[in-house]
Design an enzyme around this catalytic site. Structure first.
Site, PDB file in Angstrom:
ATOM      1  N   GLU A  54       0.805  -1.213   0.000  1.00  0.00           N
ATOM      2  CA  GLU A  54       0.000   0.000   0.000  1.00  0.00           C
ATOM      3  C   GLU A  54       0.848   1.277   0.000  1.00  0.00           C
ATOM      4  O   GLU A  54       1.809   1.399   0.758  1.00  0.00           O
ATOM      5  CB  GLU A  54      -0.913   0.013   1.222  1.00  0.00           C
ATOM      6  CG  GLU A  54      -1.904   1.158   1.236  1.00  0.00           C
ATOM      7  CD  GLU A  54      -3.081   0.847   2.127  1.00  0.00           C
ATOM      8  OE1 GLU A  54      -4.106   0.367   1.599  1.00  0.00           O
ATOM      9  OE2 GLU A  54      -2.966   1.063   3.353  1.00  0.00           O
ATOM     10  N   LYS A  62       0.756   4.555   1.312  1.00  0.00           N
ATOM     11  CA  LYS A  62       0.032   5.180   2.427  1.00  0.00           C
ATOM     12  C   LYS A  62       0.939   6.187   3.113  1.00  0.00           C
ATOM     13  O   LYS A  62       1.938   5.820   3.734  1.00  0.00           O
ATOM     14  CB  LYS A  62      -0.400   4.089   3.421  1.00  0.00           C
ATOM     15  CG  LYS A  62      -1.153   4.587   4.642  1.00  0.00           C
ATOM     16  CD  LYS A  62      -1.537   3.400   5.529  1.00  0.00           C
ATOM     17  CE  LYS A  62      -2.346   3.848   6.730  1.00  0.00           C
ATOM     18  NZ  LYS A  62      -2.737   2.697   7.574  1.00  0.00           N
ATOM     19  N   LYS A  78      -8.070   2.494  -2.670  1.00  0.00           N
ATOM     20  CA  LYS A  78      -8.391   2.419  -1.235  1.00  0.00           C
ATOM     21  C   LYS A  78      -9.086   3.725  -0.851  1.00  0.00           C
ATOM     22  O   LYS A  78      -8.460   4.781  -0.831  1.00  0.00           O
ATOM     23  CB  LYS A  78      -7.102   2.210  -0.428  1.00  0.00           C
ATOM     24  CG  LYS A  78      -7.311   2.036   1.078  1.00  0.00           C
ATOM     25  CD  LYS A  78      -7.723   0.624   1.406  1.00  0.00           C
ATOM     26  CE  LYS A  78      -7.740   0.404   2.919  1.00  0.00           C
ATOM     27  NZ  LYS A  78      -6.392   0.469   3.511  1.00  0.00           N
ATOM     28  N   GLU A 114     -14.733  -5.193   2.805  1.00  0.00           N
ATOM     29  CA  GLU A 114     -14.013  -5.139   4.074  1.00  0.00           C
ATOM     30  C   GLU A 114     -14.980  -5.278   5.245  1.00  0.00           C
ATOM     31  O   GLU A 114     -15.964  -4.555   5.343  1.00  0.00           O
ATOM     32  CB  GLU A 114     -13.251  -3.819   4.205  1.00  0.00           C
ATOM     33  CG  GLU A 114     -12.538  -3.671   5.551  1.00  0.00           C
ATOM     34  CD  GLU A 114     -11.785  -2.368   5.654  1.00  0.00           C
ATOM     35  OE1 GLU A 114     -10.816  -2.197   4.884  1.00  0.00           O
ATOM     36  OE2 GLU A 114     -12.159  -1.532   6.492  1.00  0.00           O
ATOM     37  N   ASN A 139     -10.581  -6.665   8.347  1.00  0.00           N
ATOM     38  CA  ASN A 139      -9.787  -5.563   8.869  1.00  0.00           C
ATOM     39  C   ASN A 139      -9.453  -5.839  10.330  1.00  0.00           C
ATOM     40  O   ASN A 139     -10.346  -5.884  11.172  1.00  0.00           O
ATOM     41  CB  ASN A 139     -10.560  -4.246   8.731  1.00  0.00           C
ATOM     42  CG  ASN A 139      -9.704  -3.031   9.040  1.00  0.00           C
ATOM     43  OD1 ASN A 139      -8.597  -3.156   9.546  1.00  0.00           O
ATOM     44  ND2 ASN A 139     -10.227  -1.855   8.733  1.00  0.00           N
ATOM     45  N   GLU A 184      -6.173  -7.628   6.529  1.00  0.00           N
ATOM     46  CA  GLU A 184      -5.786  -6.232   6.392  1.00  0.00           C
ATOM     47  C   GLU A 184      -5.387  -5.636   7.748  1.00  0.00           C
ATOM     48  O   GLU A 184      -6.049  -5.880   8.742  1.00  0.00           O
ATOM     49  CB  GLU A 184      -6.946  -5.390   5.850  1.00  0.00           C
ATOM     50  CG  GLU A 184      -7.589  -5.892   4.595  1.00  0.00           C
ATOM     51  CD  GLU A 184      -8.854  -5.112   4.275  1.00  0.00           C
ATOM     52  OE1 GLU A 184      -9.649  -5.596   3.460  1.00  0.00           O
ATOM     53  OE2 GLU A 184      -9.048  -4.018   4.855  1.00  0.00           O
ATOM     54  N   SER A 185      -4.326  -4.860   7.751  1.00  0.00           N
ATOM     55  CA  SER A 185      -3.905  -4.040   8.895  1.00  0.00           C
ATOM     56  C   SER A 185      -3.231  -4.855  10.002  1.00  0.00           C
ATOM     57  O   SER A 185      -3.590  -6.006  10.253  1.00  0.00           O
ATOM     58  CB  SER A 185      -5.077  -3.258   9.503  1.00  0.00           C
ATOM     59  OG  SER A 185      -5.672  -2.415   8.558  1.00  0.00           O
TER      60      SER A 185
END
Length: 263
Positions: free
Chosen positions: A55, A57, A117, A166, A186, A216-217
């Site tokens: 990503e 970010k 995103k 998500e 997530n 994710e994350s």
């Protein structure tokens, strides 16, 4: 709904309304004629040994600036060379320091599938995504009613976009529909913004078998991603672990090497 999420969504509605005035729908539809053929993020992840969605970010609401001076030109080629299976580009400016222009520029720098995103609430944003070269979009269950999310998923598929749904609770899986290509869990709680990678493990068996599973994350440690891959996940959305490093592409290479060392 969390205070941060509600603030983001309120701002997003205002932002989309202004953007509609700046770029009329007819202009977006004209731009669609020049959009490149879509690539499949789902297939890229399924065929990859690591499944990393790297990503771009620069900032987050909870941690502030991560890499303020980063540009697609300095990061995207290194992600490509570093072994990413797909790329994610944050396009929210107010809270994440992103922009739609970053997505457009990323498209010119790589042949990898691109995920927009974003906090998508309107069909207009789907047209924007496709016109700027995105191959997939994110729909967040916590941000939309099931009916609205499923409508946007159908609209996205009609434009040739793949859909990453998500969720962060079992209840949110009720938003799933046949147009969804990938389901992402997530690991960040949208109310507290704390992360817990075990959330992916706890919810894995509840995921629809037709959708490719993504975590994710909070995947700062490659050993965690390795464990989740053994559980059955095939996609891993990771940004901060790379963007906090001076050379995100090199950090990605090291991460993949450790993650796949014993697989």
């Amino acid at each position: 709904m969390s205070t941060i999420l509600s603030r983001i969504l309120t701002h997003k509605a205002q932002e989309v309304a202004l953007q509609r005035q700046k770029v009329p729908l007819k202009e977006l539809e004209r731009q669609l004629l020049d959009a490149p053929a879509p690539r499949s993020m789902r297939k890229s992840l399924a065929n990859s040994a690591s499944g990393i969605i790297a990503e771009f970010k620069r900032k987050s609401p909870s941690k502030g600036w991560i890499f303020q001076d980063a540009t697609p030109e300095t990061i995207v080629p290194t992600y490509d060379a570093g072994g990413a299976s797909a790329l994610s580009v944050l396009t929210d400016e107010a809270f994440f320091g992103g922009s739609l222009d970053f997505l457009r520029r990323a498209r010119s720098l790589t042949e990898l599938p691109l995920l927009r995103k974003e906090f998508i609430i309107d069909e207009y944003q789907l047209l924007e995504a496709r016109a700027t070269g995105a191959d997939a979009i994110l729909l967040i269950a916590a941000a939309l009613s099931n009916e609205r999310l499923q409508h946007l998923a159908r609209e996205a598929k009609g434009l040739g976009l793949e859909v990453l749904l998500e969720v962060h609770t079992a209840e949110e899986l009720s938003a799933y529909c046949s147009e969804v290509d990938m389901v992402g869990i997530n690991n960040r709680d949208l109310h507290s913004f704390q992360t817990d990678a075990e959330r992916s493990v706890r919810l894995f068996d509840l995921l629809p078998k037709e959708a490719l599973p993504v975590s994710e994350s909070g995947l700062l440690n490659p050993c965690v991603a390795q464990h989740l891959r053994q559980v059955g996940f095939r996609g891993f959305l990771i940004g901060e672990a790379f963007m906090r490093e001076s050379d995100p592409g090199e950090a990605l290479q090291r991460y993949i090497a450790k993650m796949t060392a014993t697989l």
